[in-house]
Design an enzyme around this catalytic site. Structure first.
Site, PDB file in Angstrom:
ATOM      1  N   CYS A 299      15.984  63.754  26.941  1.00 38.84           N
ATOM      2  CA  CYS A 299      15.747  63.745  25.440  1.00 38.84           C
ATOM      3  C   CYS A 299      14.504  63.039  25.067  1.00 38.84           C
ATOM      4  O   CYS A 299      13.437  63.822  25.109  1.00 38.84           O
ATOM      5  CB  CYS A 299      16.926  62.713  25.047  1.00 38.84           C
ATOM      6  N   HIS A 382      21.572  65.568  27.682  1.00 40.11           N
ATOM      7  CA  HIS A 382      22.102  64.482  28.287  1.00 40.11           C
ATOM      8  C   HIS A 382      22.995  64.718  29.543  1.00 40.11           C
ATOM      9  O   HIS A 382      24.259  64.814  29.542  1.00 40.11           O
ATOM     10  CB  HIS A 382      22.885  63.378  27.434  1.00 40.11           C
ATOM     11  N   GLU A 384      24.110  62.693  31.890  1.00 39.47           N
ATOM     12  CA  GLU A 384      24.905  61.395  32.041  1.00 39.47           C
ATOM     13  C   GLU A 384      26.095  61.821  31.271  1.00 39.47           C
ATOM     14  O   GLU A 384      27.038  60.986  31.367  1.00 39.47           O
ATOM     15  CB  GLU A 384      24.434  60.421  31.901  1.00 39.47           C
TER      16      GLU A 384
END
Length: 408
Positions: A299, A382, A384
């Site tokens: 990001c 993202h 995760e």
């Protein structure tokens, strides 16, 4: 006129010529017949509703998130610092909050805008009702807003500053305060949310039903993570892929990093304008030029890598904030979780050293890049998740594989 004296319905013309229907009627929660809170945008758009959470006035950039789950992770994600978040999913608060899903010890969103707030939480993981949690953290909310009309307006005219207020104040006074607030352009919020001191991280997720990879090698890979607003889930996934992480502040120098003897460097997500984070860009340049070690950015970290490699960033009209953004390249597509208001200009990246490996398939913005000759890469989304799909988790494995190759 004081806010509690406004009529219960109103039609306000927006700057785009559309009319926003402000007729508000709560289905279940409120015995109050008159709206007692207001959302005001910088262009003069007014939407009335009912306040919940803390009392007062909160000013920030009004954005929207299209996810159908994960509101707790969104509110505690430091990347939402300085923002009033509109949730497009119509039912809010129905799962309450728990102490496992926090991405940071406290919420960073300045306020929340929702259509309907659930009367009570009904979920086996609930540990606290949402409204009491918001009051405890002094976060202001407004419910009863036509969020579909609000999102259409933002999509047409772009994100802008706004305010949520449940105080006895005139609209004109609040509008003046909104107009005096700084724009997100040029705003370095990473220095506000970053840790002030370094700390180690070696903790896996404590959510028992998370069945993703957990790899604990005998010799973990030493990783320095630069904190621009890092999420806990990112640290947990780095640990799960075999990393021993040391988190350093946003203003860390090359000497600070190398003192930790890392095998790789991670550049985290974060809020605000990436071009304003000069310390991070400078560090990334020095690492690329001098260290020859694997570097991975997510990001804002991805954007800072792009800036360090000679690229430029620009502000998106209304950003990417949701859980179902398709990104990829020919033959490979990942459904991704995203939260960003800035992006890299693809034509600004030097093609002799930088390869754009993934595009956002909705608007063709840069979704991932890699250095052509060095072990350096970044993704705009993202991997995760938290919340979101797990399609992109393999990027952590890619980072570890680069460190393993360097170690050999």
């Amino acid at each position: 006129m004081g806010m509690k004296n406004q009529k219960t319905s109103k039609s306000v013309a927006t700057s785009s010529g559309h009319s926003l229907n402000l007729s508000i009627k709560s289905k279940r929660r409120s015995i109050v017949s008159t709206p007692d809170a207001v959302l005001i945008l910088a262009d003069g758009t007014v939407m009335e509703g009912f306040g919940f959470g803390a009392s007062g006035t909160s000013i920030g950039e009004v954005v929207f998130n299209t996810g159908m789950t994960g509101y707790q992770e969104v509110m505690t994600d430091p990347s939402y610092a300085g923002q009033l978040v509109t949730f497009t999913y119509p039912e809010f608060g129905n799962t309450g909050v728990n102490f496992q899903d926090d991405e940071n010890p406290r919420p960073h969103a300045r306020g929340i805008i929702v259509r309907e707030l659930s009367d009570y939480a009904s979920n086996w993981r609930t540990e606290e009702e949402l409204e009491s949690w918001l009051k405890r953290h002094q976060i202001i909310g407004i419910r009863g807003v036509d969020t579909r009309a609000l999102v259409r307006h933002i999509r047409e005219v772009g994100t802008m500053n706004g305010a949520i207020s449940n105080e006895e104040r005139s609209y004109s006074d609040v509008l003046e305060e909104i107009k005096a607030a700084p724009s997100m352009n040029g705003l370095n919020l990473a220095e506000v949310v970053s840790t002030k001191t370094k700390y180690p991280w070696r903790q896996l997720t404590n959510i028992s039903f998370d069945q993703r990879l957990q790899n604990l090698p005998q010799r973990p890979y030493r990783v320095v993570a630069i904190d621009f607003g890092i999420k806990r889930a990112i640290l947990e996934r780095l640990t799960a892929h075999g990393c021993d992480v040391t988190v350093l502040p946003v203003d860390s120098t090359l000497e600070d990093v190398m003192t930790e003897h890392p095998e790789g460097v991670f550049l985290s997500n974060g809020p605000g304008d990436p071009a304003a984070v000069q310390s991070g860009i400078r560090l990334a340049k020095e690492l690329i030029d001098q260290s020859n070690m694997p570097i991975f950015g997510i990001c804002m970290g991805h954007q800072i890598l792009g800036l360090a490699l000679g690229g430029q960033t620009f502000k998106l009209d209304y950003g990417h904030r949701g859980l179902n953004h398709p990104c990829g390249r020919p033959g490979q597509v990942e459904i991704t979780s995203q939260n960003h208001g800035f992006a890299l200009k693809p034509d600004s990246l030097p093609t002799d050293t930088v390869h754009i490996t993934h595009f956002n398939l909705n608007d063709r913005t840069v979704a991932a890049l890699a250095h052509r000759y060095l072990p350096v890469f970044g993704v705009q989304y993202h991997p995760e998740a938290s919340p979101g799909p797990h399609d992109a988790d393999h990027h952590f494995g890619r980072f570890v594989a680069l460190m393993a190759e360097r170690r050999r």
